[in-house]
Structure formats: C-alpha cells, structure tokens
Design an enzyme around this catalytic site. Structure first.
Site, PDB file in Angstrom:
ATOM      1  N   ALA A   1       0.873  -1.175   0.000  1.00 63.00           N
ATOM      2  CA  ALA A   1       0.000   0.000   0.000  1.00 63.00           C
ATOM      3  C   ALA A   1       0.906   1.221   0.000  1.00 63.00           C
ATOM      4  O   ALA A   1       2.055   1.145   0.457  1.00 63.00           O
ATOM      5  CB  ALA A   1      -0.866  -0.009   1.246  1.00 63.00           C
TER       6      ALA A   1
ATOM      7  N   GLY B   1       0.403  -4.923   0.853  1.00 61.84           N
ATOM      8  CA  GLY B   1      -0.772  -4.948  -0.023  1.00 61.84           C
ATOM      9  C   GLY B   1      -0.514  -5.644  -1.354  1.00 61.84           C
ATOM     10  O   GLY B   1      -1.448  -6.131  -1.995  1.00 61.84           O
TER      11      GLY B   1
ATOM     12  N   GLU C   1      -0.914  -9.193  -0.557  1.00 62.90           N
ATOM     13  CA  GLU C   1      -2.348  -9.359  -0.268  1.00 62.90           C
ATOM     14  C   GLU C   1      -3.161  -9.385  -1.567  1.00 62.90           C
ATOM     15  O   GLU C   1      -4.120 -10.146  -1.695  1.00 62.90           O
ATOM     16  CB  GLU C   1      -2.826  -8.247   0.673  1.00 62.90           C
ATOM     17  CG  GLU C   1      -2.273  -8.445   2.091  1.00 62.90           C
ATOM     18  CD  GLU C   1      -2.546  -7.277   3.014  1.00 62.90           C
ATOM     19  OE1 GLU C   1      -2.171  -6.137   2.651  1.00 62.90           O
ATOM     20  OE2 GLU C   1      -3.137  -7.481   4.089  1.00 62.90           O
TER      21      GLU C   1
ATOM     22  N   GLU D   1       4.289  -5.226   7.438  1.00 58.66           N
ATOM     23  CA  GLU D   1       3.534  -4.159   8.111  1.00 58.66           C
ATOM     24  C   GLU D   1       4.006  -3.876   9.534  1.00 58.66           C
ATOM     25  O   GLU D   1       3.991  -2.726   9.978  1.00 58.66           O
ATOM     26  CB  GLU D   1       2.037  -4.499   8.127  1.00 58.66           C
ATOM     27  CG  GLU D   1       1.316  -4.253   6.799  1.00 58.66           C
ATOM     28  CD  GLU D   1       1.456  -5.387   5.805  1.00 58.66           C
ATOM     29  OE1 GLU D   1       2.239  -6.340   6.047  1.00 58.66           O
ATOM     30  OE2 GLU D   1       0.780  -5.341   4.775  1.00 58.66           O
TER      31      GLU D   1
HETATM   32  N1  COA Z   1       4.596   3.072  -0.585  1.00 61.74           N
HETATM   33  C1  COA Z   1       5.007   4.220  -1.135  1.00 61.74           C
HETATM   34  N2  COA Z   1       6.125   4.331  -1.862  1.00 61.74           N
HETATM   35  C2  COA Z   1       6.859   3.217  -2.026  1.00 61.74           C
HETATM   36  C3  COA Z   1       6.492   1.974  -1.482  1.00 61.74           C
HETATM   37  C4  COA Z   1       5.302   1.930  -0.723  1.00 61.74           C
HETATM   38  N3  COA Z   1       4.849   0.791  -0.190  1.00 61.74           N
HETATM   39  N4  COA Z   1       7.428   1.049  -1.800  1.00 61.74           N
HETATM   40  C5  COA Z   1       8.356   1.713  -2.541  1.00 61.74           C
HETATM   41  N5  COA Z   1       8.020   3.008  -2.681  1.00 61.74           N
HETATM   42  C6  COA Z   1       8.733   4.060  -3.399  1.00 61.74           C
HETATM   43  C7  COA Z   1       9.941   4.557  -2.618  1.00 61.74           C
HETATM   44  O1  COA Z   1       9.554   5.528  -1.667  1.00 61.74           O
HETATM   45  C8  COA Z   1      10.778   5.133  -3.727  1.00 61.74           C
HETATM   46  O2  COA Z   1      10.224   6.377  -4.114  1.00 61.74           O
HETATM   47  P1  COA Z   1      11.202   7.663  -4.349  1.00 61.74           P
HETATM   48  O3  COA Z   1      12.100   7.246  -5.467  1.00 61.74           O
HETATM   49  O4  COA Z   1      10.237   8.750  -4.715  1.00 61.74           O
HETATM   50  O5  COA Z   1      11.919   7.878  -3.066  1.00 61.74           O
HETATM   51  C9  COA Z   1      10.519   4.187  -4.901  1.00 61.74           C
HETATM   52  O6  COA Z   1       9.292   3.537  -4.596  1.00 61.74           O
HETATM   53  C10 COA Z   1      11.586   3.122  -5.060  1.00 61.74           C
HETATM   54  O7  COA Z   1      11.741   2.434  -3.825  1.00 61.74           O
HETATM   55  P2  COA Z   1      13.142   2.249  -3.050  1.00 61.74           P
HETATM   56  O8  COA Z   1      12.841   2.040  -1.600  1.00 61.74           O
HETATM   57  O9  COA Z   1      14.067   3.376  -3.395  1.00 61.74           O
HETATM   58  O10 COA Z   1      13.674   0.901  -3.721  1.00 61.74           O
HETATM   59  P3  COA Z   1      14.692  -0.143  -3.066  1.00 61.74           P
HETATM   60  O11 COA Z   1      15.095  -1.040  -4.181  1.00 61.74           O
HETATM   61  O12 COA Z   1      15.759   0.549  -2.296  1.00 61.74           O
HETATM   62  O13 COA Z   1      13.817  -0.966  -1.997  1.00 61.74           O
HETATM   63  C11 COA Z   1      11.848  -2.147  -1.229  1.00 61.74           C
HETATM   64  C12 COA Z   1      12.735  -1.783  -2.442  1.00 61.74           C
HETATM   65  C13 COA Z   1      10.609  -2.853  -1.783  1.00 61.74           C
HETATM   66  C14 COA Z   1      12.611  -3.083  -0.299  1.00 61.74           C
HETATM   67  C15 COA Z   1      11.442  -0.861  -0.476  1.00 61.74           C
HETATM   68  O14 COA Z   1      10.911   0.065  -1.430  1.00 61.74           O
HETATM   69  C16 COA Z   1      10.420  -1.053   0.602  1.00 61.74           C
HETATM   70  O15 COA Z   1      10.732  -1.542   1.667  1.00 61.74           O
HETATM   71  N6  COA Z   1       9.152  -0.620   0.341  1.00 61.74           N
HETATM   72  C17 COA Z   1       8.092  -0.660   1.323  1.00 61.74           C
HETATM   73  C18 COA Z   1       7.585  -2.065   1.516  1.00 61.74           C
HETATM   74  C19 COA Z   1       6.512  -2.096   2.586  1.00 61.74           C
HETATM   75  O16 COA Z   1       6.736  -1.858   3.762  1.00 61.74           O
HETATM   76  N7  COA Z   1       5.295  -2.395   2.137  1.00 61.74           N
HETATM   77  C20 COA Z   1       4.163  -2.549   3.032  1.00 61.74           C
HETATM   78  C21 COA Z   1       3.354  -1.333   3.050  1.00 61.74           C
HETATM   79  S1  COA Z   1       1.984  -1.527   4.170  1.00 61.74           S
END
Ligand code: COA
Length: 258
Positions: free
Chosen positions: A64, A110, A113, A133
């Site tokens: 999400a 999400g 999910e 989460e």
């Molecule tokens: N919500 C909003 N933005 C998200 C996102 C999310 N769930 N997951 C990734 N993004 C965005 C990042 O903020 C980043 O945006 P920016 O370039 O404007 O800063 C872009 O997507 C790329 O992500 P980034 O974190 O730089 O890539 P990465 O390769 O370093 O890491 C992940 C990849 C998936 C490990 C990491 O993005 C992450 O942990 N995301 C969140 C996962 C999460 O907690 N999901 C559950 C949500 S309830």
C-alpha cells in the site's frame, strides 16, 4: 486509467499495475482503477481469464502507498482497510472470471495481499514476498492475516508476519503460496499458457467452481451445500449440453459460455 494498463489477447486480459517509479505501490486511485478495470473485465463475456502483474522488472506491488496513510487516525485507518477490502481484495477473490497473479518481483504488504486475493499465483525466480507491516507499526489490513494463514498454514503465517521477513520464490513454492516459478522473461508466457487452457473450458462451470471453493473459507457457509447447489445448477446450462454432447460425439467442445 492513469495507473493501470489493460491489454486483451483473444479471451485473456492482462492487467498491469503501472507506477514503476513507486514500485507499483497501491494508492487510493490505483485501487479504484483496479476495481473498475476488474469489474468491466468480469462483465465482458469475451474475457475468460485475467492475469494481473506489475510493470517493470523489479516489483509486482511493493505494498500500500505508505505516503498516503502516514498521518491517518484510528478511524481513517479502519476505513482504509474496509474500503480497500471491499473495492479490491474481496472483489477480486469473488470475481467469476479466473484471476491469475503473475508475481514479477517484490510482492510486499498490499502487493502480496493482492496476489493472495487472486485465484492462484505464479512467480518469477527473482520474486520476493512478505508482509512487512509490523515494521511500520501496523498489521496487514487487506486480508493478509486471513489469506496468508489459509494458503501457507497458521505457523508459517505467524512467523512471516511477526518477523516481517521476505521469502524468495522457491520458498513460496514450497509453502504452496505460488504454483510455479520460472525465469522472469518466461513469466507472462507461463501465465498466458495456463490462462489459455482455462479459456478452453466452460466459463460457466468455472465460475460455479470458484464460488464453491471460496465457500470453504467463508464463516457460516457450508461449502458442501454450495457445491451441491452449483453442481445441480450446472445441469441447466448450455455449456453442460455442449460439453456432454461433444464428449459423446468424440469431438472438442465449443462452449457458448451460457
Ligand atoms: N509506498 C510508497 N512508496 C513506495 C512503497 C510503498 N509501499 N514502496 C516503494 N516506494 C517508493 C519509494 O519511496 C521510492 O520512491 P522515491 O524514489 O520517490 O523515493 C521508490 O518507490 C523506489 O523504492 P526504493 O525504496 O528506493 O527501492 P529499493 O530497491 O531501495 O527498496 C523495497 C525496495 C521494496 C525493499 C522498499 O521500497 C520497501 O521496503 N518498500 C516498502 C515495503 C513495505 O513496507 N510495504 C508494506 C506497506 S503496508
């Protein structure tokens, strides 16, 4: 639609979540577009199977959109989960058209999910799945606590949710979370191949089977009774007449889908 792409190939529709710069994170607008896209595909009788995937090579859906709910209150949090489940996650699970998730990278929160709401899942070998989460101080809110336990068992779901760890595609296959794992370049070909097999069968019977299988996981519903009802109803369909006639005439059935 700004956040999703829909492409049709014969009787198969491919829905691509298209926010690659945000790793296809599900914001409110994307959830609404997915609802509308799935609804119209389900109503289109020429579409017999749907594949959902993420754009780019890195992510299916990274969760999400955290930026949208970071300041939410208790009330807003509850509403976010309820609305999301109604518009997308329960909606996809209960579609009468089969939906296959082609998990092409990160499927987190999400994203996992959504994949779990689909009728089944296939994955590329670079896929990573998890429900992180609790690292944010929340719990899965789009059905994750229920569907993960249904798919992989309670103990594994407890561990995955408590540790917030990611599992790789092979582990997901061993857990029964995904059915097949292939190199990323072959993922859509695999999903399309399975979808093509599905499109050859009776779409009316498949819809009734989806309802009966889902009934097993609904509180207060006796799945065996739903099966008996839907089995009986099948005998009143044109597809049943065609399927049995074709068998007896030793030819391939051409199902009218009615
Ligand atoms: N919500 C909003 N933005 C998200 C996102 C999310 N769930 N997951 C990734 N993004 C965005 C990042 O903020 C980043 O945006 P920016 O370039 O404007 O800063 C872009 O997507 C790329 O992500 P980034 O974190 O730089 O890539 P990465 O390769 O370093 O890491 C992940 C990849 C998936 C490990 C990491 O993005 C992450 O942990 N995301 C969140 C996962 C999460 O907690 N999901 C559950 C949500 S309830």
């Amino acid at each position: 639609m700004e956040n999703i792409l829909i492409e049709k190939q014969d009787a198969i529709a491919i829905v691509t979540i298209n926010r690659p710069t945000k790793l296809n994170a599900l914001n409110k607008a994307t959830i609404q577009e997915l609802h509308e896209g799935f609804k119209s595909l389900n109503e289109d009788k020429s579409v017999k199977a749907i594949i959902v995937t993420g754009s780019g090579e890195k992510a299916f859906v990274a969760g999400a959109d955290i930026s949208e709910f970071a300041n939410f209150s208790v009330e807003e949090g509850g509403k976010l989960a309820a609305e999301g489940q109604r518009l997308l996650f329960d909606f996809v699970q209960n579609l009468s058209t089969p939906v296959i998730a082609a998990v092409n990278g990160f499927a987190l929160g999400g994203g996992l999910e959504l994949a779990m709401s689909c009728h089944f899942r296939v994955a590329s070998d670079n896929a990573k799945m998890g429900l992180p989460e609790v690292t944010l101080g929340v719990i899965p809110g789009y059905g994750g606590t229920q569907r993960l336990a249904q798919l992989v068992g309670k103990g594994r779901a407890m561990e995955m949710i408590m540790t917030a760890g990611m599992i790789d595609a092979e582990t997901a296959k061993n857990y029964g979370l995904v059915n097949h794992v292939v190199p990323q370049a072959e993922l859509l070909e695999l999903a399309t191949g399975i979808a093509t097999k599905i499109t050859k069968n009776s779409s009316v019977a498949i819809a009734k089977a989806i309802e009966a299988i889902n009934a097993n996981f609904e509180d207060g519903t006796n799945g065996y009774e739903v099966e008996i009802k839907n089995f009986g109803l099948s005998f009143g369909t044109e597809d049943f007449k065609e399927g049995t006639t074709a068998f007896l005439e030793k030819r391939k059935a051409e199902f009218p889908g009615k």
